[in-house]
Design a protein around this motif. Structure first.
Motif, PDB file in Angstrom:
ATOM      1  N   ASN A 172       0.834  -1.199   0.000  1.00 52.25           N
ATOM      2  CA  ASN A 172       0.000   0.000   0.000  1.00 52.25           C
ATOM      3  C   ASN A 172       0.866   1.245   0.000  1.00 52.25           C
ATOM      4  O   ASN A 172       1.980   1.241   0.530  1.00 52.25           O
ATOM      5  CB  ASN A 172      -0.903   0.029   1.234  1.00 52.25           C
ATOM      6  N   THR A 173       0.344   2.323  -0.554  1.00 54.18           N
ATOM      7  CA  THR A 173       1.048   3.599  -0.503  1.00 54.18           C
ATOM      8  C   THR A 173       0.927   4.183   0.906  1.00 54.18           C
ATOM      9  O   THR A 173       0.075   3.766   1.698  1.00 54.18           O
ATOM     10  CB  THR A 173       0.464   4.596  -1.516  1.00 54.18           C
ATOM     11  N   TYR A 174       1.763   5.151   1.200  1.00 48.87           N
ATOM     12  CA  TYR A 174       1.713   5.806   2.508  1.00 48.87           C
ATOM     13  C   TYR A 174       0.369   6.506   2.718  1.00 48.87           C
ATOM     14  O   TYR A 174      -0.204   6.446   3.796  1.00 48.87           O
ATOM     15  CB  TYR A 174       2.867   6.798   2.666  1.00 48.87           C
ATOM     16  N   GLU A 175      -0.134   7.186   1.692  1.00 45.33           N
ATOM     17  CA  GLU A 175      -1.410   7.893   1.831  1.00 45.33           C
ATOM     18  C   GLU A 175      -2.567   6.917   2.022  1.00 45.33           C
ATOM     19  O   GLU A 175      -3.488   7.184   2.794  1.00 45.33           O
ATOM     20  CB  GLU A 175      -1.663   8.788   0.618  1.00 45.33           C
ATOM     21  N   ARG A 230       3.740  12.302   5.773  1.00 44.31           N
ATOM     22  CA  ARG A 230       4.067  13.723   5.641  1.00 44.31           C
ATOM     23  C   ARG A 230       5.304  13.950   4.766  1.00 44.31           C
ATOM     24  O   ARG A 230       5.519  15.044   4.269  1.00 44.31           O
ATOM     25  CB  ARG A 230       4.336  14.345   7.015  1.00 44.31           C
ATOM     26  N   ASN A 231       6.122  12.940   4.602  1.00 48.62           N
ATOM     27  CA  ASN A 231       7.389  13.083   3.900  1.00 48.62           C
ATOM     28  C   ASN A 231       7.155  13.147   2.386  1.00 48.62           C
ATOM     29  O   ASN A 231       6.698  12.188   1.776  1.00 48.62           O
ATOM     30  CB  ASN A 231       8.310  11.909   4.235  1.00 48.62           C
ATOM     31  N   PRO A 232       7.500  14.275   1.743  1.00 51.38           N
ATOM     32  CA  PRO A 232       7.301  14.390   0.295  1.00 51.38           C
ATOM     33  C   PRO A 232       8.142  13.397  -0.512  1.00 51.38           C
ATOM     34  O   PRO A 232       7.755  13.022  -1.624  1.00 51.38           O
ATOM     35  CB  PRO A 232       7.682  15.832  -0.020  1.00 51.38           C
ATOM     36  N   LEU A 233       9.274  12.942   0.028  1.00 50.24           N
ATOM     37  CA  LEU A 233      10.074  11.945  -0.665  1.00 50.24           C
ATOM     38  C   LEU A 233       9.338  10.607  -0.723  1.00 50.24           C
ATOM     39  O   LEU A 233       9.397   9.897  -1.735  1.00 50.24           O
ATOM     40  CB  LEU A 233      11.440  11.790   0.005  1.00 50.24           C
ATOM     41  N   GLU A 234       8.638  10.259   0.340  1.00 51.74           N
ATOM     42  CA  GLU A 234       7.847   9.020   0.350  1.00 51.74           C
ATOM     43  C   GLU A 234       6.643   9.132  -0.583  1.00 51.74           C
ATOM     44  O   GLU A 234       6.331   8.201  -1.328  1.00 51.74           O
ATOM     45  CB  GLU A 234       7.384   8.658   1.765  1.00 51.74           C
ATOM     46  N   ARG A 235       5.972  10.271  -0.542  1.00 53.32           N
ATOM     47  CA  ARG A 235       4.815  10.448  -1.430  1.00 53.32           C
ATOM     48  C   ARG A 235       5.249  10.425  -2.899  1.00 53.32           C
ATOM     49  O   ARG A 235       4.562   9.863  -3.756  1.00 53.32           O
ATOM     50  CB  ARG A 235       4.060  11.725  -1.086  1.00 53.32           C
ATOM     51  N   ALA A 236       6.407  11.020  -3.199  1.00 56.93           N
ATOM     52  CA  ALA A 236       6.921  10.996  -4.572  1.00 56.93           C
ATOM     53  C   ALA A 236       7.286   9.569  -4.982  1.00 56.93           C
ATOM     54  O   ALA A 236       7.041   9.172  -6.129  1.00 56.93           O
ATOM     55  CB  ALA A 236       8.129  11.922  -4.708  1.00 56.93           C
ATOM     56  N   ALA A 244       5.830   4.835  -8.170  1.00 51.45           N
ATOM     57  CA  ALA A 244       5.432   3.430  -8.219  1.00 51.45           C
ATOM     58  C   ALA A 244       4.067   3.251  -8.888  1.00 51.45           C
ATOM     59  O   ALA A 244       3.826   2.252  -9.554  1.00 51.45           O
ATOM     60  CB  ALA A 244       5.415   2.842  -6.812  1.00 51.45           C
ATOM     61  N   MET A 245       3.188   4.230  -8.736  1.00 53.68           N
ATOM     62  CA  MET A 245       1.862   4.143  -9.352  1.00 53.68           C
ATOM     63  C   MET A 245       1.879   4.516 -10.833  1.00 53.68           C
ATOM     64  O   MET A 245       1.147   3.936 -11.630  1.00 53.68           O
ATOM     65  CB  MET A 245       0.872   5.060  -8.626  1.00 53.68           C
ATOM     66  N   HIS A 246       2.706   5.503 -11.205  1.00 49.20           N
ATOM     67  CA  HIS A 246       2.605   6.097 -12.543  1.00 49.20           C
ATOM     68  C   HIS A 246       3.851   5.961 -13.415  1.00 49.20           C
ATOM     69  O   HIS A 246       3.795   6.287 -14.608  1.00 49.20           O
ATOM     70  CB  HIS A 246       2.251   7.582 -12.428  1.00 49.20           C
ATOM     71  N   GLY A 247       4.992   5.573 -12.825  1.00 49.15           N
ATOM     72  CA  GLY A 247       6.210   5.440 -13.612  1.00 49.15           C
ATOM     73  C   GLY A 247       6.960   6.736 -13.850  1.00 49.15           C
ATOM     74  O   GLY A 247       7.906   6.780 -14.626  1.00 49.15           O
ATOM     75  N   HIS A 248       6.545   7.812 -13.189  1.00 42.02           N
ATOM     76  CA  HIS A 248       7.234   9.104 -13.287  1.00 42.02           C
ATOM     77  C   HIS A 248       6.941   9.886 -12.010  1.00 42.02           C
ATOM     78  O   HIS A 248       6.086   9.527 -11.230  1.00 42.02           O
ATOM     79  CB  HIS A 248       6.775   9.891 -14.517  1.00 42.02           C
ATOM     80  N   GLY A 249       7.705  10.951 -11.823  1.00 42.82           N
ATOM     81  CA  GLY A 249       7.450  11.822 -10.667  1.00 42.82           C
ATOM     82  C   GLY A 249       8.143  11.392  -9.392  1.00 42.82           C
ATOM     83  O   GLY A 249       7.624  11.612  -8.307  1.00 42.82           O
ATOM     84  N   TRP A 250       9.353  10.839  -9.501  1.00 41.33           N
ATOM     85  CA  TRP A 250      10.072  10.400  -8.308  1.00 41.33           C
ATOM     86  C   TRP A 250      10.654  11.569  -7.515  1.00 41.33           C
ATOM     87  O   TRP A 250      11.016  11.420  -6.362  1.00 41.33           O
ATOM     88  CB  TRP A 250      11.177   9.405  -8.662  1.00 41.33           C
ATOM     89  N   TRP A 251      10.771  12.739  -8.114  1.00 40.35           N
ATOM     90  CA  TRP A 251      11.312  13.919  -7.430  1.00 40.35           C
ATOM     91  C   TRP A 251      10.155  14.789  -6.964  1.00 40.35           C
ATOM     92  O   TRP A 251       9.330  15.216  -7.759  1.00 40.35           O
ATOM     93  CB  TRP A 251      12.250  14.688  -8.361  1.00 40.35           C
ATOM     94  N   PRO A 252      10.072  15.080  -5.671  1.00 42.18           N
ATOM     95  CA  PRO A 252       8.893  15.790  -5.148  1.00 42.18           C
ATOM     96  C   PRO A 252       8.843  17.285  -5.432  1.00 42.18           C
ATOM     97  O   PRO A 252       7.791  17.894  -5.317  1.00 42.18           O
ATOM     98  CB  PRO A 252       8.961  15.535  -3.650  1.00 42.18           C
ATOM     99  N   TRP A 253       9.970  17.894  -5.780  1.00 42.95           N
ATOM    100  CA  TRP A 253      10.006  19.355  -5.917  1.00 42.95           C
ATOM    101  C   TRP A 253      10.346  19.769  -7.351  1.00 42.95           C
ATOM    102  O   TRP A 253      11.330  20.456  -7.590  1.00 42.95           O
ATOM    103  CB  TRP A 253      11.006  19.938  -4.944  1.00 42.95           C
ATOM    104  N   GLY A 254       9.534  19.348  -8.286  1.00 34.43           N
ATOM    105  CA  GLY A 254       9.877  19.744  -9.631  1.00 34.43           C
ATOM    106  C   GLY A 254       8.806  19.515 -10.637  1.00 34.43           C
ATOM    107  O   GLY A 254       7.772  19.042 -10.491  1.00 34.43           O
TER     108      GLY A 254
END
Length: 133
Positions: free
Chosen positions: A65-68, A112-118, A123-133
């Protein structure tokens, strides 16, 4: 990968320490990491240190499961554990030795960690591993 070497070395030492207790190492080109499967310590799942993944299960193909989702914030489909951990490998490759301090400044092992959410987003979409960009 040289930039990640301080944490990769820590991961190698931890992985090797687990080998007498059943951990098995294999190189995962897909996940850009040396994976120690069946690592004997921890609550389950996996942890990335540089280009090393310490996984308590038999491989990184497990669903999780994802963190959210776990926090009850939303309903997400399960993701491949290795895809989540690969996002952390990419994050280490960018931040190098700064990854762990940044990770804990951002909230550590938490929704709460943006690195974990990213990592979950990747893992869900195959892109967006960097949270600030």
């Amino acid at each position: 990968m040289a930039w990640t070497s301080p944490w990769t070395l820590a991961g190698l030492l931890a992985g090797i320490a687990g080998m007498p207790f059943g951990a098995r190492a294999h190189l995962s080109r897909r996940d850009l990491a040396l994976v120690f499967a069946r690592w004997p310590w921890g609550p389950g799942g996996a942890m990335t240190l540089g280009n090393v993944v310490l996984a308590t299960g038999p491989d990184l193909d497990a669903s999780c499961n994802t963190y959210e989702h776990r926090a009850g914030r939303c309903l997400h489909p399960q993701v491949r554990l290795g895809d989540h951990e690969r996002a952390h490998v990419y994050q280490y490759m960018l931040l190098g030795p700064l990854f762990v301090p940044v990770y804990f400044l951002c909230g550590g092992i938490s929704v709460r960690n943006p690195l974990e959410r990213a990592a979950d987003h990747y893992a869900m979409h195959g892109h967006g591993w960097w949270p600030w960009g």
